[in-house]
Design an enzyme around this catalytic site. Structure first.
Site, PDB file in Angstrom:
ATOM      1  N   HIS A  35       0.829  -1.213   0.000  1.00 13.20           N
ATOM      2  CA  HIS A  35       0.000   0.000   0.000  1.00 13.20           C
ATOM      3  C   HIS A  35       0.859   1.257   0.000  1.00 13.20           C
ATOM      4  O   HIS A  35       0.482   2.290   0.552  1.00 13.20           O
ATOM      5  CB  HIS A  35      -1.007  -0.015   1.165  1.00 13.20           C
ATOM      6  N   THR A  36       2.013   1.144  -0.602  1.00 10.57           N
ATOM      7  CA  THR A  36       2.900   2.307  -0.750  1.00 10.57           C
ATOM      8  C   THR A  36       2.930   2.806  -2.188  1.00 10.57           C
ATOM      9  O   THR A  36       3.269   3.958  -2.424  1.00 10.57           O
ATOM     10  CB  THR A  36       4.343   1.925  -0.338  1.00 10.57           C
ATOM     11  N   GLY A 121      -7.708 -14.219  -8.530  1.00  9.66           N
ATOM     12  CA  GLY A 121      -8.358 -13.674  -7.344  1.00  9.66           C
ATOM     13  C   GLY A 121      -7.582 -13.908  -6.068  1.00  9.66           C
ATOM     14  O   GLY A 121      -8.062 -13.631  -4.975  1.00  9.66           O
ATOM     15  N   SER A 126      -2.758 -11.970 -11.601  1.00  8.15           N
ATOM     16  CA  SER A 126      -3.032 -12.616 -12.885  1.00  8.15           C
ATOM     17  C   SER A 126      -3.446 -11.559 -13.915  1.00  8.15           C
ATOM     18  O   SER A 126      -3.160 -11.705 -15.102  1.00  8.15           O
ATOM     19  CB  SER A 126      -4.110 -13.684 -12.743  1.00  8.15           C
ATOM     20  N   SER A 127      -4.082 -10.476 -13.470  1.00  7.98           N
ATOM     21  CA  SER A 127      -4.499  -9.470 -14.466  1.00  7.98           C
ATOM     22  C   SER A 127      -3.310  -8.701 -15.021  1.00  7.98           C
ATOM     23  O   SER A 127      -3.247  -8.444 -16.228  1.00  7.98           O
ATOM     24  CB  SER A 127      -5.583  -8.541 -13.928  1.00  7.98           C
ATOM     25  N   GLU A 159      -6.021  -0.951 -16.994  1.00 15.14           N
ATOM     26  CA  GLU A 159      -6.745  -1.513 -15.842  1.00 15.14           C
ATOM     27  C   GLU A 159      -7.574  -0.425 -15.136  1.00 15.14           C
ATOM     28  O   GLU A 159      -8.710  -0.653 -14.742  1.00 15.14           O
ATOM     29  CB  GLU A 159      -5.758  -2.174 -14.874  1.00 15.14           C
ATOM     30  N   ASP A 171       2.165  -3.887  -9.761  1.00 20.80           N
ATOM     31  CA  ASP A 171       1.973  -5.199 -10.380  1.00 20.80           C
ATOM     32  C   ASP A 171       2.426  -5.179 -11.840  1.00 20.80           C
ATOM     33  O   ASP A 171       3.087  -6.112 -12.318  1.00 20.80           O
ATOM     34  CB  ASP A 171       0.497  -5.615 -10.301  1.00 20.80           C
TER      35      ASP A 171
HETATM   36  C1  GLA Z   1      -2.868  -4.335  -5.214  1.00 27.71           C
HETATM   37  C2  GLA Z   1      -2.649  -3.235  -6.246  1.00 27.71           C
HETATM   38  C3  GLA Z   1      -1.231  -2.703  -6.174  1.00 27.71           C
HETATM   39  C4  GLA Z   1      -0.857  -2.318  -4.736  1.00 27.71           C
HETATM   40  C5  GLA Z   1      -1.199  -3.449  -3.760  1.00 27.71           C
HETATM   41  C6  GLA Z   1      -0.979  -3.054  -2.326  1.00 27.71           C
HETATM   42  O1  GLA Z   1      -2.080  -5.446  -5.542  1.00 27.71           O
HETATM   43  O2  GLA Z   1      -2.906  -3.731  -7.541  1.00 27.71           O
HETATM   44  O3  GLA Z   1      -1.086  -1.599  -7.046  1.00 27.71           O
HETATM   45  O4  GLA Z   1      -1.468  -1.113  -4.361  1.00 27.71           O
HETATM   46  O5  GLA Z   1      -2.536  -3.866  -3.914  1.00 27.71           O
HETATM   47  O6  GLA Z   1       0.362  -2.855  -2.078  1.00 27.71           O
END
Ligand code: GLA
Length: 386
Positions: A35-36, A121, A126-127, A159, A171
């Protein structure tokens, strides 16, 4: 049968000759830095040896036709007339085509077969794998250079704007730019990325990254995720900066008492998590598995107590993992609210670790976990064959 072989065989059966081009893109697991990314901060993910493979050949027109072996469905669309029909997996491919074209790329049509083995999920991206495999396919057939950061950004835009999920950049970046044997320290503001090796154990043996899927999933993850983003934006606004990345721990501590209680805890997680992530990258460079593990444990506590994105199953599986012989550290990974944890484990202890965590987690929760021992792998790549 591995995925490469699977899509090659299916392609050859369908089109009567072997595929001239194969592309793949991986899922990911984040070692630390949670969450950074949407706070312009630091993350430390690695690409895993699970992903999406596509076998394909170019077409003379602007049609894209892809058969998914996993869904048993074929998606067909035209590059000059992209329609968002909210129809599931195909929208990720269309969204990438849309984002590339909107950015000025001229794309060529293609047809092929795809298959994947990133559990869907579970929070293993995967996306992002599907987006980057698609970007790789267009890049190869349309003949432009592979700029990993740019492809990651355009896939993220697909996305966010086409699929409608408000994710950060982590990701897509790791799926685009990962390298075998390494994790990647990513600065989510500049998109500078630095390779860092997995640290060995003290006795010189290797360490393994083990993914622990609690198999619990929570509904409304998107709204909980968006709520956290808003809370972080409110905290940044309080400090008069664009993102929490710009608040030092000193500035935070000086101001902490003036923040509403919830905002204070959310901000504290992000600010301390950025520090832990930078320290974790240093620990890896110094071959210090013990310190990396300790930082992972601290990250979990912060995500549980300050950011409040764990659930009971994640807390249980992490506690069990941390208590095992040979485990350097463990934490939830990904967005949270269910899904997976990640543990760093002494290579020689992996088999015992997997059995013990599996048994104890089942005893305590009556869920059966899914456990994957992962190897840091390459990001999106292409193989041409004649
Ligand atoms: C999901 C989001 C990422 C990131 C994480 C938390 O995976 O797709 O962008 O924010 O949560 O770190």
């Amino acid at each position: 049968m591995d995925l490469r072989q699977k899509v090659t065989t299916a392609f050859t059966e369908k089109f009567g000759s072997p595929p001239p081009l194969l592309v793949q893109a991986p899922g990911r697991v984040n070692l630390i830095g949670e969450h950074t990314d949407y706070n312009d901060g630091f993350v430390l993910p690695m690409a895993i040896d699970r992903g999406i493979w596509l076998a394909l050949r170019p077409r003379e027109d602007d049609q894209v036709a892809v058969h998914s072996l996993d869904f048993g469905e074929t998606a067909v669309f035209h590059l000059s007339n992209l329609q968002n029909t909210n129809s599931g997996w195909a929208e990720y491919l269309k969204g990438v085509a849309w984002a590339l074209q909107a950015d000025g790329y001229t794309l060529r049509g293609w047809e092929g077969v795809m298959a994947g083995n990133v559990p869907k999920g579970a929070g293993l991206s995967s996306s992002a794998a599907l987006e980057l495999a698609t970007a790789r396919a267009f890049q190869q057939l349309s003949g432009f250079d592979w700029d990993a950061a740019k492809m990651a950004k355009l896939s993220q835009r697909a996305e966010n704007k086409w699929v409608g999920v408000n994710c950060g950049i982590m990701d897509q970046m790791i799926s685009a730019a990962g390298q075998a044997g390494h994790a990647l320290l990513i600065d989510c503001r500049s998109l500078d990325a630095q390779l860092v090796p997995l640290p060995p154990a003290l006795d010189g043996s290797g360490t393994a990254v083990v993914i622990l899927d609690t198999t619990t999933r929570r509904g409304l993850v998107d709204s909980a995720y968006n709520e956290r983003r808003q809370q972080c934006e409110a905290a940044a606004a309080h400090f008069g900066v664009t993102a929490l990345r710009d608040v030092s721990i000193g500035e935070f501590l000086a101001e902490a008492d003036n923040l509403p209680e919830l905002t204070r805890r959310r901000a504290r997680h992000v600010i301390t998590e950025n520090l832990r992530t930078l320290n974790a990258a240093k620990a890896m460079q110094n071959a210090d598995a013990a310190l990396l593990g300790q930082l992972m444990n601290e990250s979990h506590a912060s995500l549980r107590d300050d950011f409040e994105v764990t659930n009971e199953a994640l807390n249980v599986i992490v506690t069990i993992a941390q208590a095992q012989d040979g485990c350097f550290g463990a934490r939830m990974t990904g967005a949270g609210f269910g899904g997976c944890a990640v543990a760093l484990v002494h290579e020689a202890k992996v088999a015992g670790f997997v059995t013990a965590v599996s048994d104890q987690y089942h005893q305590q929760t009556s869920h059966s976990p899914k456990i994957y021992v992962c190897h840091p792998s390459d990001g999106a790549s292409a193989i041409t064959q004649n």
